[in-house]
Motif scaffolding. Sequence first.
Motif, PDB file in Angstrom:
ATOM      1  N   ASN A 132     -26.283 -24.779  60.520  1.00  0.00           N
ATOM      2  CA  ASN A 132     -27.051 -23.999  60.165  1.00  0.00           C
ATOM      3  C   ASN A 132     -28.124 -23.795  61.539  1.00  0.00           C
ATOM      4  O   ASN A 132     -29.278 -23.993  61.839  1.00  0.00           O
ATOM      5  N   ILE A 133     -27.848 -22.707  62.230  1.00  0.00           N
ATOM      6  CA  ILE A 133     -28.076 -22.847  63.722  1.00  0.00           C
ATOM      7  C   ILE A 133     -30.092 -22.262  63.526  1.00  0.00           C
ATOM      8  O   ILE A 133     -30.689 -22.287  64.243  1.00  0.00           O
ATOM      9  N   GLU A 134     -30.378 -21.421  62.446  1.00  0.00           N
ATOM     10  CA  GLU A 134     -31.653 -20.754  62.172  1.00  0.00           C
ATOM     11  C   GLU A 134     -32.523 -21.743  61.719  1.00  0.00           C
ATOM     12  O   GLU A 134     -33.990 -21.849  61.493  1.00  0.00           O
ATOM     13  N   ALA A 135     -31.887 -22.994  61.431  1.00  0.00           N
ATOM     14  CA  ALA A 135     -32.961 -23.926  60.506  1.00  0.00           C
ATOM     15  C   ALA A 135     -33.163 -24.911  62.174  1.00  0.00           C
ATOM     16  O   ALA A 135     -32.676 -26.268  62.517  1.00  0.00           O
ATOM     17  N   TRP A 136     -34.409 -24.229  62.205  1.00  0.00           N
ATOM     18  CA  TRP A 136     -34.772 -25.324  63.785  1.00  0.00           C
ATOM     19  C   TRP A 136     -35.062 -26.274  64.005  1.00  0.00           C
ATOM     20  O   TRP A 136     -34.740 -27.013  64.425  1.00  0.00           O
ATOM     21  N   TRP A 137     -35.216 -26.509  62.104  1.00  0.00           N
ATOM     22  CA  TRP A 137     -36.014 -28.074  62.081  1.00  0.00           C
ATOM     23  C   TRP A 137     -35.525 -28.729  61.890  1.00  0.00           C
ATOM     24  O   TRP A 137     -35.391 -29.932  61.996  1.00  0.00           O
ATOM     25  N   LEU A 138     -33.773 -28.682  61.640  1.00  0.00           N
ATOM     26  CA  LEU A 138     -32.981 -29.512  61.850  1.00  0.00           C
ATOM     27  C   LEU A 138     -32.411 -30.474  62.589  1.00  0.00           C
ATOM     28  O   LEU A 138     -32.477 -31.559  63.185  1.00  0.00           O
ATOM     29  N   SER A 139     -32.515 -29.557  63.958  1.00  0.00           N
ATOM     30  CA  SER A 139     -32.225 -29.997  65.562  1.00  0.00           C
ATOM     31  C   SER A 139     -33.075 -30.233  65.937  1.00  0.00           C
ATOM     32  O   SER A 139     -33.227 -31.138  66.930  1.00  0.00           O
ATOM     33  N   MET A 140     -33.990 -29.500  65.701  1.00  0.00           N
ATOM     34  CA  MET A 140     -35.156 -30.269  67.154  1.00  0.00           C
ATOM     35  C   MET A 140     -35.681 -31.770  66.436  1.00  0.00           C
ATOM     36  O   MET A 140     -36.195 -32.383  67.171  1.00  0.00           O
TER      37      MET A 140
END
Length: 353
Positions: A316-324
Amino acid sequence: MIDQTVTENAKPTTARLTPGGRAWRRFRENKRGYVSLWIFVVLFVLSLFAEALSNDKPLIVHFQGDYYFPLVKSYPESFWGGDFETEADYSDPYVRHLLSKGDNWVVFPPNPYRYDTINYYTSQPNPAPPSGNNLLGTDDRGRDVLARLIYGFRLSVIFAAVLTVIGVALGVFAGSLQGYFGGRLDLFAQRLIEIWGSMPELYLLIIFASLFEPGILLLIVLLSLFGWMGLADYVRAEFLRGRNMDYVKAAKAMGVSNRSIMFHHLLPNSLTPVITFLPFRVSGAILALTSLDYLGLGVPPTTPSLGELLSQGKENIEAWWLSMTTFAVLVGTLLLLIFIGEALREALDPRRG
């Protein structure tokens, strides 16, 4: 005269310090490593109480004049005046209304979500961005990201600590035997280590993951089989150097047993590389668990994991809060351990006064 007296009084105090005391003083003088140690310890201790910090069950319920603790005992919904005999869902607005009407009141943890709690009442599709209800957003299944980070951090550190303890024990045992006895035992053990070290560890993990259900215990066993070899080389070198010292030869001449010489004389003097590498081994174990979870070879999907959150961030590349957020927790943890390791290395350096 006063300065000379103060200096003379300070010298005996410094001289009375043990080698361990001098190393601890040098470690405290390294502000970056000392502060990092305290930050890491505080974060880990707080994570041990994750159930009290992040949970969908109340800490205390004052209901009809009595106090109840749903965190340690399960209560059906009918107990609070509801309709169902199953355990109450304390995230349900109806149950919360029952617990707060009249003189009743309830105290929830600071983050009212467990790692597996699904927020069915969010107004946005999952993964939902950060909001007042979910401070760091939700993942693709509607679970609170902050809760999964807290539980995932605890799991990663405990896994790394257990793996490090097992690896250190095996490495010290194998390296001490090789270094002290030497000869054919050392030659034979070295050839076995070379053969075992050439085994494809990742392929073995893939094979065992297909044969058995992935879990923490399986990962600890498999990674422990390979994680001790690097440390054994350092302990072996220290024992090879120390066994020719005069005090060891004198102990042998006095009839002291090999076991006593190894573990009471040589081992304490050979622990410097072991202690120095401990934070780096912990950070390596955390990276290993995160990488395996990211590849789907680690813990089950329901288990809170930093690697699983990174995998969701990739999907889910648009969900930045997961990765960051996961990246920040992972990098912050590794930086703290690296700073601690550097401070330990400087504190235990015999060339420093």
